[in-house]
Design a protein around this motif. Structure first.
Motif, PDB file in Angstrom:
ATOM      1  N   THR A 140       0.837  -1.191   0.000  1.00  0.00           N
ATOM      2  CA  THR A 140       0.000   0.000   0.000  1.00  0.00           C
ATOM      3  C   THR A 140       0.869   1.238   0.000  1.00  0.00           C
ATOM      4  N   VAL A 141       0.568   2.128  -0.939  1.00  0.00           N
ATOM      5  CA  VAL A 141       1.269   3.413  -0.993  1.00  0.00           C
ATOM      6  C   VAL A 141       0.534   4.367  -0.053  1.00  0.00           C
ATOM      7  N   SER A 142       1.104   4.572   1.120  1.00  0.00           N
ATOM      8  CA  SER A 142       0.545   5.498   2.098  1.00  0.00           C
ATOM      9  C   SER A 142       1.165   6.870   1.846  1.00  0.00           C
ATOM     10  N   SER A 143       1.669   7.513   2.866  1.00  0.00           N
ATOM     11  CA  SER A 143       2.251   8.849   2.727  1.00  0.00           C
ATOM     12  C   SER A 143       3.007   9.180   3.998  1.00  0.00           C
ATOM     13  N   LEU A 144       4.006  10.058   3.882  1.00  0.00           N
ATOM     14  CA  LEU A 144       4.664  10.548   5.091  1.00  0.00           C
ATOM     15  C   LEU A 144       3.705  11.361   5.950  1.00  0.00           C
ATOM     16  N   ALA A 145       2.549  11.740   5.372  1.00  0.00           N
ATOM     17  CA  ALA A 145       1.513  12.400   6.172  1.00  0.00           C
ATOM     18  C   ALA A 145       0.999  11.488   7.275  1.00  0.00           C
ATOM     19  N   ALA A 146       1.249  10.185   7.153  1.00  0.00           N
ATOM     20  CA  ALA A 146       0.838   9.238   8.196  1.00  0.00           C
ATOM     21  C   ALA A 146       1.602   9.456   9.491  1.00  0.00           C
ATOM     22  N   ILE A 147       2.843   9.943   9.377  1.00  0.00           N
ATOM     23  CA  ILE A 147       3.669  10.139  10.568  1.00  0.00           C
ATOM     24  C   ILE A 147       4.044  11.603  10.784  1.00  0.00           C
ATOM     25  N   ARG A 148       3.827  12.434   9.766  1.00  0.00           N
ATOM     26  CA  ARG A 148       4.092  13.878   9.891  1.00  0.00           C
ATOM     27  C   ARG A 148       2.894  14.661   9.373  1.00  0.00           C
ATOM     28  N   ALA A 155      -6.365  17.134   7.269  1.00  0.00           N
ATOM     29  CA  ALA A 155      -6.728  16.261   8.385  1.00  0.00           C
ATOM     30  C   ALA A 155      -7.216  14.902   7.921  1.00  0.00           C
ATOM     31  N   ALA A 156      -8.144  14.879   6.986  1.00  0.00           N
ATOM     32  CA  ALA A 156      -8.723  13.606   6.531  1.00  0.00           C
ATOM     33  C   ALA A 156      -7.673  12.738   5.856  1.00  0.00           C
ATOM     34  N   TYR A 157      -6.857  13.337   5.007  1.00  0.00           N
ATOM     35  CA  TYR A 157      -5.835  12.586   4.271  1.00  0.00           C
ATOM     36  C   TYR A 157      -4.813  11.980   5.230  1.00  0.00           C
ATOM     37  N   GLY A 158      -4.322  12.793   6.168  1.00  0.00           N
ATOM     38  CA  GLY A 158      -3.338  12.283   7.116  1.00  0.00           C
ATOM     39  C   GLY A 158      -3.893  11.166   7.981  1.00  0.00           C
ATOM     40  N   ALA A 159      -5.144  11.316   8.415  1.00  0.00           N
ATOM     41  CA  ALA A 159      -5.765  10.283   9.242  1.00  0.00           C
ATOM     42  C   ALA A 159      -5.947   8.987   8.468  1.00  0.00           C
ATOM     43  N   ALA A 160      -6.366   9.101   7.211  1.00  0.00           N
ATOM     44  CA  ALA A 160      -6.558   7.907   6.384  1.00  0.00           C
ATOM     45  C   ALA A 160      -5.241   7.196   6.123  1.00  0.00           C
ATOM     46  N   LYS A 161      -4.196   7.966   5.854  1.00  0.00           N
ATOM     47  CA  LYS A 161      -2.897   7.359   5.569  1.00  0.00           C
ATOM     48  C   LYS A 161      -2.285   6.723   6.811  1.00  0.00           C
ATOM     49  N   ALA A 162      -2.567   7.296   7.978  1.00  0.00           N
ATOM     50  CA  ALA A 162      -2.115   6.678   9.222  1.00  0.00           C
ATOM     51  C   ALA A 162      -2.882   5.391   9.485  1.00  0.00           C
ATOM     52  N   ALA A 163      -4.172   5.402   9.190  1.00  0.00           N
ATOM     53  CA  ALA A 163      -4.993   4.204   9.397  1.00  0.00           C
ATOM     54  C   ALA A 163      -4.526   3.062   8.506  1.00  0.00           C
ATOM     55  N   VAL A 164      -4.212   3.366   7.266  1.00  0.00           N
ATOM     56  CA  VAL A 164      -3.800   2.304   6.358  1.00  0.00           C
ATOM     57  C   VAL A 164      -2.403   1.796   6.707  1.00  0.00           C
ATOM     58  N   ARG A 165      -1.577   2.649   7.274  1.00  0.00           N
ATOM     59  CA  ARG A 165      -0.273   2.189   7.770  1.00  0.00           C
ATOM     60  C   ARG A 165      -0.472   1.163   8.879  1.00  0.00           C
ATOM     61  N   ASN A 166      -1.384   1.454   9.795  1.00  0.00           N
ATOM     62  CA  ASN A 166      -1.702   0.532  10.880  1.00  0.00           C
ATOM     63  C   ASN A 166      -2.254  -0.780  10.323  1.00  0.00           C
ATOM     64  N   PHE A 167      -3.108  -0.674   9.319  1.00  0.00           N
ATOM     65  CA  PHE A 167      -3.726  -1.860   8.717  1.00  0.00           C
ATOM     66  C   PHE A 167      -2.679  -2.763   8.071  1.00  0.00           C
ATOM     67  N   MET A 168      -1.701  -2.174   7.408  1.00  0.00           N
ATOM     68  CA  MET A 168      -0.654  -2.982   6.783  1.00  0.00           C
ATOM     69  C   MET A 168       0.212  -3.673   7.836  1.00  0.00           C
ATOM     70  N   ALA A 169       0.454  -2.991   8.952  1.00  0.00           N
ATOM     71  CA  ALA A 169       1.196  -3.623  10.046  1.00  0.00           C
ATOM     72  C   ALA A 169       0.408  -4.793  10.616  1.00  0.00           C
ATOM     73  N   TYR A 170      -0.907  -4.624  10.698  1.00  0.00           N
ATOM     74  CA  TYR A 170      -1.780  -5.717  11.146  1.00  0.00           C
ATOM     75  C   TYR A 170      -1.671  -6.917  10.211  1.00  0.00           C
ATOM     76  N   LEU A 171      -1.717  -6.663   8.902  1.00  0.00           N
ATOM     77  CA  LEU A 171      -1.610  -7.765   7.938  1.00  0.00           C
ATOM     78  C   LEU A 171      -0.283  -8.497   8.092  1.00  0.00           C
ATOM     79  N   HIS A 172       0.784  -7.734   8.306  1.00  0.00           N
ATOM     80  CA  HIS A 172       2.104  -8.352   8.453  1.00  0.00           C
ATOM     81  C   HIS A 172       2.155  -9.265   9.671  1.00  0.00           C
ATOM     82  N   THR A 173       1.714  -8.761  10.813  1.00  0.00           N
ATOM     83  CA  THR A 173       1.818  -9.563  12.033  1.00  0.00           C
ATOM     84  C   THR A 173       0.858 -10.745  12.043  1.00  0.00           C
TER      85      THR A 173
END
Length: 267
Positions: A140-148, A155-173
């Motif tokens: 998944t191509v997220s964004s540095l907006a997920a962490i910065r 607001a909406a874009y950063g929150a969505a990109k942070a959520a998808v970062r979390n989701f990819m970590a979930y898939l990995h584990t």
């Protein structure tokens, strides 16, 4: 190079920018590419370019914000090309009103649907076949907006990109022992057509300082072509030079503000 020969790769947002370059590089590496976009004519042009260069690509039109279209899309791809081995969630939607003070719930949901919910739906659709077969790769191509997060993305874009970062970590584990490789790529500013929707679109000189779509596509290719025993969990990439974004932030701060607020608060 044919390191991905025999693999079927689904790439969303393949009509322009990062998605286009990703589709091209994966096809060069031997993958059969399912290029997905909202406008069939646009992704078909991309596929024609790929086929002219000796690659294998087929265009599929779908609005991935709609669950019924995702179901149809996955069915069409697997019927015509075979099981999906690589899923690249690249399609995204930017915020038009970056300041949360004036972001409507409708815009919030739209940005979430494309950047997060569509990723969940596409992943859910391909997981059973990947788990039942020889594994797979989900990027998944997220964004540095997920962490910065800031007003540049909104607001909406950063929150969505942070959520998808979390989701990819979930898939990995959760699915790594099912031979599922899940990767989150977080690019900084990249000179793609989405820049045209910024409150203050960057100048050509400013875009020249940014990363280019092919830079991010090369990162996607790396994640796909490493040996199956190896996964890149997260990858942050950014322009080498930091540009002055103060004018961009100031323009974004006041976009969408009511006139009375502008009169009372804007310097």
């Amino acid at each position: 190079m044919s390191i991905l020969a025999g693999k079927v790769a689904l790439v969303t947002g393949a009509g322009t920018g990062i998605g286009l370059e990703t589709a091209r590089l994966l096809a060069e590496a031997g993958a059969t590419v399912a290029a997905v976009g909202r406008r069939h004519a646009v992704v078909e042009d991309v596929c024609k370019q790929i086929r002219t260069q000796g690659g294998n690509a087929t265009a599929f039109a779908a609005d991935i914000s709609k669950p019924d279209e995702i179901s149809r899309l996955i069915s069409d791809i697997t019927t015509s090309l075979g099981p999906i081995d690589i899923l690249v969630n690249n399609a995204g939607s930017a915020s038009t009103i970056p300041n949360v003070r004036w972001t409507s719930e409708e815009e919030w949901q739209t940005v979430m649907n494309v950047n997060m919910t569509a990723v969940y739906r596409l992943t859910q659709a391909v997981l059973p076949t990947m788990i039942g077969g020889n594994g797979g790769t989900i990027i998944t191509v997220s964004s540095l907006a997920a962490i910065r997060p800031n007003l540049l993305g909104g607001a909406a874009y950063g929150a969505a990109k942070a959520a998808v970062r979390n989701f990819m970590a979930y898939l990995h584990t959760t699915f790594r022992n099912n031979q599922i490789r899940a990767t989150c790529i977080m690019p900084g500013e990249t000179a793609t057509p989405i820049m045209d929707s910024r409150v203050r679109p960057p100048t050509e000189a400013e875009r020249a300082m940014m990363m280019h779509p092919e830079d991010v596509a090369r990162a996607v290719l790396l994640c796909c072509t490493l040996p199956d025993r190896t996964v890149i969990e997260e990858l942050s990439i950014a322009p080498t030079r930091q540009r002055d974004i103060s004018a961009d932030l100031e323009a974004a701060r006041w976009n969408g503000a009511p006139k009375e607020v502008l009169r009372q608060e804007r310097p």
